[in-house]
Write an enzyme that holds these catalytic residues in place. Sequence first.
Site, PDB file in Angstrom:
ATOM      1  N   GLN A  31       0.815  -1.205   0.000  1.00  0.00           N
ATOM      2  CA  GLN A  31       0.000   0.000   0.000  1.00  0.00           C
ATOM      3  C   GLN A  31       0.853   1.262   0.000  1.00  0.00           C
ATOM      4  OE1 GLN A  31      -3.507   0.039  -0.402  1.00  0.00           O
ATOM      5  NE2 GLN A  31      -2.801  -2.008  -0.957  1.00  0.00           N
ATOM      6  N   HIS A  68       1.694   3.054  -3.342  1.00  0.00           N
ATOM      7  CA  HIS A  68       0.701   3.860  -4.058  1.00  0.00           C
ATOM      8  C   HIS A  68       1.069   5.333  -4.069  1.00  0.00           C
ATOM      9  CE1 HIS A  68      -2.771   1.474  -5.290  1.00  0.00           C
ATOM     10  NE2 HIS A  68      -2.626   0.741  -4.200  1.00  0.00           N
ATOM     11  N   GLU A  85      -9.392   1.857   5.318  1.00  0.00           N
ATOM     12  CA  GLU A  85      -9.881   1.472   3.997  1.00  0.00           C
ATOM     13  C   GLU A  85      -9.718  -0.044   3.803  1.00  0.00           C
ATOM     14  OE1 GLU A  85      -8.867   2.548  -0.694  1.00  0.00           O
ATOM     15  OE2 GLU A  85      -7.436   3.010   0.892  1.00  0.00           O
ATOM     16  N   HIS A  86      -8.520  -0.548   4.089  1.00  0.00           N
ATOM     17  CA  HIS A  86      -8.231  -1.977   4.024  1.00  0.00           C
ATOM     18  C   HIS A  86      -7.788  -2.450   5.403  1.00  0.00           C
ATOM     19  CE1 HIS A  86      -6.944  -0.130   0.107  1.00  0.00           C
ATOM     20  NE2 HIS A  86      -7.734  -1.085  -0.381  1.00  0.00           N
ATOM     21  N   ASP A 101      -7.660  -5.904  -4.569  1.00  0.00           N
ATOM     22  CA  ASP A 101      -7.380  -4.866  -5.557  1.00  0.00           C
ATOM     23  C   ASP A 101      -7.668  -5.335  -6.970  1.00  0.00           C
ATOM     24  OD1 ASP A 101      -6.622  -2.923  -3.781  1.00  0.00           O
ATOM     25  OD2 ASP A 101      -4.467  -3.282  -3.975  1.00  0.00           O
ATOM     26  N   HIS A 146     -52.489  20.379   4.650  1.00  0.00           N
ATOM     27  CA  HIS A 146     -52.198  18.958   4.479  1.00  0.00           C
ATOM     28  C   HIS A 146     -53.452  18.126   4.762  1.00  0.00           C
ATOM     29  CE1 HIS A 146     -48.070  20.262   4.396  1.00  0.00           C
ATOM     30  NE2 HIS A 146     -47.594  19.016   4.355  1.00  0.00           N
TER      31      HIS A 146
END
Length: 371
Positions: A185, A188, A254-255, A288, A347
């Site tokens: 990771q 990235h 996230e992961h 992924d 109403h």
Amino acid sequence: MSIERARVVHRAQRREDVTVQVVPGGTVTERWVPVQRVGLYVPGGLAVYPSSVVMNVVPAQEAGVESLVVTSPPQRENHGLFAGYPHPTILAACQLLGVDEVYAAGGAQAIAMLAYGLPADADLGIDEVRPVTLVTGPGNVYVASAKRLLKGLVGIDAEAGPTEIAVLADETADADCVAADLISQAEHDPLAGSVLVTDSEDLVDRVVAAVERRVPDTKHSGRVRTALTGKQSGVVLVDDLDAGIAVVDEYAAEHLEIHTRDSAAVAARVRNAGAIFVGQYSPVSLGDYIAGSNHVLPTGGTAKHASGLSVQSFLRGIHVIDYDRDALAGVARHAVALAQSEDLPGHGQAVTARFGDGLPDDPAATRTEDR
């Protein structure tokens, strides 16, 4: 295979319309309708992401979206036939998925184009770009900012931040596997977060040694080292796994990888994560690319309230209310009472107007009296 597995998983997410008979003659149906036109952003900065084409396009197609457009930045290194175009691998993925509307545009300007559209310009050889109703897909901070600014004009999936991984592990974890996953990771983005949460000091020592051994041999070692030594990355040493679960739930990565005894049972206790990867043989890389799951996931702690991209992201639930005269008559008094309690007499009058501006007899009560 990546496309096939993604289709299998996302096809199972389709939702069917559900009709509930509330009373005789009165039904409410929840109808699921796909958005009409979607813009799918595929980043192309530090890396090339054909997998993001798959992860965005497949759920949209399985949801039944009629019109799909992909936009991805042109690549400086492209020459000859591909000069000024997105990366050839991106174009190939679009071809395999049957997407025939692809634009070479990146960054905030691409999001603006999707939201507002572009008029045709014959002199420049530009066809009209029709605006979309929803924009999905990850990108850099400029893409996220543009999506935030245009939210409301168009729908968005999320404001994606830098990627992140948390690994919850005990002394049984394979240090080499953990190190490799943290590095995966980190490659990235220099801002990527890689966090190890463990109750084992021995594992910390072994993972740190494995990281130091592996980083120099990685292709993007500079980027990786910057990410791993940044304030967003690090090791959290906890007293026990209960404390570890509390930490990863608060982080809401996230992961999230689970490398513990009985990883499945531990994973079942976690509430907050974009995606959970169970055991030594379920690395984030699997998700992924080819697990069948979606890798467009919430970041920055938003997994506490948000989900990853799915078929649901491209569907809208519409309630269809269908009451006949008797069914309305049966609740008219209650509707009028609620309208009066809110000081909104109009109403109530919208109900009584259907009965000559008076309250009707309750058909159910009439039937009871007849008996």
